[in-house]
Structure formats: C-alpha cells, structure tokens
Scaffold this active site. Structure first.
Site, PDB file in Angstrom:
ATOM      1  N   ASP A  53       0.850  -1.193   0.000  1.00 27.47           N
ATOM      2  CA  ASP A  53       0.000   0.000   0.000  1.00 27.47           C
ATOM      3  C   ASP A  53       0.886   1.244   0.000  1.00 27.47           C
ATOM      4  OD1 ASP A  53      -1.796   2.020   0.391  1.00 27.47           O
ATOM      5  OD2 ASP A  53      -2.432   1.385   2.396  1.00 27.47           O
ATOM      6  N   GLU A 131      31.191  11.703   0.237  1.00 23.45           N
ATOM      7  CA  GLU A 131      31.945  11.589   1.486  1.00 23.45           C
ATOM      8  C   GLU A 131      30.977  11.948   2.621  1.00 23.45           C
ATOM      9  OE1 GLU A 131      35.031  14.435   0.927  1.00 23.45           O
ATOM     10  OE2 GLU A 131      35.898  13.408  -0.813  1.00 23.45           O
ATOM     11  N   GLU A 133      29.663  12.457   6.343  1.00 17.59           N
ATOM     12  CA  GLU A 133      30.052  12.742   7.719  1.00 17.59           C
ATOM     13  C   GLU A 133      28.861  12.466   8.641  1.00 17.59           C
ATOM     14  OE1 GLU A 133      33.128  16.368   6.504  1.00 17.59           O
ATOM     15  OE2 GLU A 133      31.114  16.815   7.252  1.00 17.59           O
ATOM     16  N   GLU A 187      36.499  13.301  12.175  1.00 15.14           N
ATOM     17  CA  GLU A 187      36.308  14.601  11.528  1.00 15.14           C
ATOM     18  C   GLU A 187      36.644  15.740  12.494  1.00 15.14           C
ATOM     19  OE1 GLU A 187      35.705  16.621   9.139  1.00 15.14           O
ATOM     20  OE2 GLU A 187      35.862  15.140   7.545  1.00 15.14           O
ATOM     21  N   GLU A 194      33.954  10.258   9.499  1.00 20.46           N
ATOM     22  CA  GLU A 194      33.730  10.173   8.053  1.00 20.46           C
ATOM     23  C   GLU A 194      34.239   8.833   7.558  1.00 20.46           C
ATOM     24  OE1 GLU A 194      35.645  12.150   4.074  1.00 20.46           O
ATOM     25  OE2 GLU A 194      34.776  13.563   5.510  1.00 20.46           O
ATOM     26  N   HIS A 243      29.979  15.946   0.786  1.00 15.93           N
ATOM     27  CA  HIS A 243      30.674  16.393  -0.418  1.00 15.93           C
ATOM     28  C   HIS A 243      30.590  15.286  -1.465  1.00 15.93           C
ATOM     29  CE1 HIS A 243      33.451  18.972   2.387  1.00 15.93           C
ATOM     30  NE2 HIS A 243      32.189  19.404   2.371  1.00 15.93           N
ATOM     31  N   ARG A 314      38.751  25.732  -0.936  1.00 15.66           N
ATOM     32  CA  ARG A 314      37.701  24.995  -0.239  1.00 15.66           C
ATOM     33  C   ARG A 314      36.573  25.890   0.270  1.00 15.66           C
ATOM     34  NH1 ARG A 314      39.185  19.625   1.111  1.00 15.66           N
ATOM     35  NH2 ARG A 314      41.317  19.164   0.468  1.00 15.66           N
ATOM     36  N   GLU A 331      34.158  18.289  -7.355  1.00 19.28           N
ATOM     37  CA  GLU A 331      33.592  18.089  -6.022  1.00 19.28           C
ATOM     38  C   GLU A 331      32.524  19.147  -5.771  1.00 19.28           C
ATOM     39  OE1 GLU A 331      35.346  17.376  -1.567  1.00 19.28           O
ATOM     40  OE2 GLU A 331      35.922  19.241  -2.561  1.00 19.28           O
ATOM     41  N   ARG A 333      30.187  20.637  -3.097  1.00 19.78           N
ATOM     42  CA  ARG A 333      30.405  20.624  -1.661  1.00 19.78           C
ATOM     43  C   ARG A 333      29.183  20.973  -0.813  1.00 19.78           C
ATOM     44  NH1 ARG A 333      35.511  20.682   0.121  1.00 19.78           N
ATOM     45  NH2 ARG A 333      35.078  22.153   1.817  1.00 19.78           N
TER      46      ARG A 333
END
Length: 442
Positions: A53, A131, A133, A187, A194, A243, A314, A331, A333
C-alpha cells in the site's frame, strides 16, 4: 528477469541460509522503507514482485491509487551481516512500479534512472563518490542525545573508545556487504566521523548511500550509540556534509580529463561546472532538504554558501581536486547527508548536462577566501549566494524549469507539500532562543 538469473539467485539465497528477505525502497525524504517476507515467498518476489500500500508512504500516492509493486533489483542482493547466521536476513533494493507494471513516477530511484538514461543518449555515464560525515552520540534511557562519545579532532589517533570501535564495526559490516572502503577518519568536531567508499555509477552509489546510513544507524544502536546524519545538530561547531565527487565517462574513459588543457581539465568538465553553478540554487532544495540544513550553510564552518568554483579553494561551492587522469573529478560541496541521494544526484546530473549540451562557460575561478571578501567584493566578482533557508530554496527550485522537469510533476508536487508543511510548522513555533532573549525583557 530471466529464469536462469532467478534460479541462480534462489540458489544463492538458500546457500546463505536466509530465513527472511527485506525488500527495501526509499520514500521521497530519502528514508529507507521495507517489506519483510519469509524466504518461502522469494520466488514470487523475484518473478512477479510483492504488492504493498503506497498511500502510507511520504510523497507517494493518494488512497484511491495506492496499489504498488516492489520489484527487486538482483544486483543489490546482500546478506545483513549483523544478523545471526541461524536467522540470516538479506535484502534487495527494489524499484517501485504501479499495478500495471509501469514505473512509478514518484519513486526516487526511477527519477535518477531517467536522468542517467538521458545522459546516456550522449554516451555519458555519470559517476559519483560521496563523502558522508556523521556524529556518534550517546543514548540515554533509550533516547538519542547530543552528548559526545569522544573528544577527538580532525584525523586524531585517539585512544580506543566506543566510538572508534563502532566506526570499525561499521566498516567491517559494509565491507561484508560489498563496499570498497577507501578511507575513514575522525572529523573536525568531537564525536564526528567520516567513512569514504569507492565511486561508482550514480544509481549504484545512491543505493550505497542509503545502505551506508542504514548500516551505521543499526550498528551504532546495537552498541548503545546514535549515529546522526543531521546537518547541524550542535550550534557553534562544524555540521555534517556529503561532499559529492562526480565525473562523466564515455566508454570507460574520464571525459573531464584533458592533458593538454589549462589545469588539465576538459571543456566538458568546465561546461559541467557551468551547469552546476547555473542551477546551484535550485539543486540546493534537494541537496539540503531540511530546515536544519541551512544552519550548516553559513560562513566559517567549512560549508559553502557562495556560488563559485576553484581548482583548489575549499571556500567555493565547486572545486576540482588535484588528481588527474582517470581520477579527474568535480567536487560539489553543498549537499548534506539528510538529502535523498537519488533526487540530489538527478538534479546535479541534469544541471551538468545542461552545461555540457549548451556549452555553458563558468565564470573565472575564485582563488581568494570568499568568507573574507566583503559583500561589495563578492558582488563585483559576480558571486551569488546559495538560498539561506528552505523556503527560499524551494522558490528557487520552482523557478528552474529544467530541474523541475527532471524531478517530474509528481515529485515536485510532493516536495511542495512537504516544504509548506515544514515551513509553516517552523515559522510558527516558539523557539527556546526567543524565550531566552525576550521573555524577561518584555
């Protein structure tokens, strides 16, 4: 599904001494759901599927159209390693179909599969490597808390404690389930961890994200801890991100690498970045789907909040990590681990393919720390900001026809209902911060 494949799978289930099968699927919010069946029903499930259902599942269907069928994907079979061998359980991840056998438009797995099939028209396979965390918090009286289990920091080699043991057990379980673990570490924040696993095509990777969170939560709970993938559980420290490294391949060759180009990244890669940046604000709605997600997307905590890219910086939304050759990748982020990975990857791929097909040139890369730039400097550099809350993000999604089309009207309507309900509940709630600030004053 061929008879030979079904027969081989039934033999494997018998060899694994499986007593129960979990037929897993994912709702609109990215929550894993399952229908458990005794092994005697395995042949029926593999040949005709199992009905359920759908009206009780978030974002699925109304009561008058509730009959759904779970069709197991044989490639997703795995035994659940934390269950005793005497009562072994295994699972399949399933595609959700309507009673007439057609794909259900509200199945997040189907949304991603459709986006990947569209990219395949141009010969591309979309690969992703997230990645994830997460925090490991103490459980007290059977309820999760935000009390730290350890006091380690980034890459710390701390004395063995319960959190370290649980992280190791998670890795061992995932390895038994077919994951290729590449790295794990503590981390930045206390009790934050991570674990990274090898990239694959986006559908396989999205399946792995759901499995990863399910396994981590299960094993942590068995050891008296709570694995939280909440984006920002504690004010003043780093939140948890997801990320996502991504690339396009043609015939197994990385389409983002060009040894003769500046930075050795191809025009395809640059155009993919251009598409990501063009649609970044709309992607945010599915990559950061909760009210809490936007407490993470603020300056100063390693999370991006500005629409920009760089080869190494970054503080940007998009960066190109150093490895080249077949490891060349982009990447992205901003996503956090509360997202539905199927919807997030579908939105990212749609955006990137818009860039590739329409040759969208990204702006110049930003090498300065954007957090330290003034608003005037950011404006002069043409750097836009990501949405600052869920409501703004949803409005950005509704204004982006291509991402809306990729998600489809059913998913879009359901996301709108969820957003309105969440936002109304949030904006009318009286928060403890308000009581602390105003109660004694007024």
């Amino acid at each position: 599904m061929s008879c030979d494949a079904t027969s081989a799978m039934l033999d494997r289930i018998e060899q694994d001494n499986v007593r129960f099968l979990r037929l897993q699927f994912t709702d609109l919010l990215g929550m894993p759901k399952n229908v458990a069946i005794p092994v005697k029903q395995a042949e029926k499930a593999l040949t005709g599927g199992i009905g359920f259902d759908g009206s009780s599942i978030e974002g699925f269907v109304r009561i008058e159209e509730s009959d759904m069928v779970l069709k197991p994907d044989l490639s997703t079979y795995t035994r659940l390693p934390w269950q005793p061998m005497d009562y072994a359980e295994a699972r399949f991840i399933c595609d959700v179909q309507k009673a007439n056998g057609r794909p259900f438009e509200g199945d997040p797995r189907y949304v991603l599969r459709r986006a990947m099939e569209d990219a395949a028209k141009d010969g591309y396979v979309f690969n992703t490597g997230p990645e994830l965390e997460f925090f490991l918090f103490k459980m007290i009286d059977g309820r999760p808390t935000i009390q730290f289990q350890d006091v380690g920091g980034y890459f710390d080699l701390a004395p063995t404690d319960l959190a370290e043991d649980v992280r190791r057990e998670i890795i061992l379980a995932l390895t038994e389930m077919g994951f290729e673990i590449e790295a794990s570490h503590h981390e930045v924040a206390e009790s934050q961890h991570e674990i990274d696993f090898k990239y694959s095509d986006a559908l396989h990777t999205a399946d792995n994200v759901i499995t990863f969170k399910f396994a981590a939560k299960t094993i942590a709970l068995m050891r008296g801890l709570h694995a939280s993938f909440m984006a920002k559980p504690i004010y003043g420290i780093c939140g948890s991100g997801m990320h996502t490294n991504c690339s396009l391949a043609i015939d197994g060759v990385n389409a983002f690498f060009d040894p003769d180009a500046p930075l050795q990244i191809s025009d395809t890669c640059l155009h993919f970045i251009g598409g990501l940046l063009k649609h970044a604000r709309a992607i945010t709605r599915v990559a950061n789907p909760t009210i809490n997600s936007y407490k993470r997307l603020v300056p100063g905590y390693e999370a991006p909040c500005y629409v920009s890219w760089s080869a190494s910086n970054r503080s940007t939304l998009v960066r190109v990590p150093a490895p080249r050759g077949n490891s060349t990748r982009v990447e992205f982020r901003s996503p956090d681990p509360t997202c539905n990975p199927y919807l997030a990857f579908a939105a990212m791929l749609t955006a990137g393919m818009d860039g590739v097909r329409n040759k969208i040139e990204p702006p110049d890369g930003v090498d300065k720390n954007i957090y330290r730039m003034t608003s005037a400097e950011r404006s002069h550099a043409g750097i836009d900001t990501l949405p600052c809350d869920l409501y703004e993000a949803h409005q950005a999604l509704l204004a982006d026809d291509q991402i809306c089309q990729a998600l489809g009207p059913h998913v879009l309507e359901a996301l709108t209902s969820v957003t309105n309900a969440e936002w109304d509940a949030y904006r009318t709630a009286v928060h403890p911060w308000e009581l602390e600030r105003y109660l004694a004053t007024y």
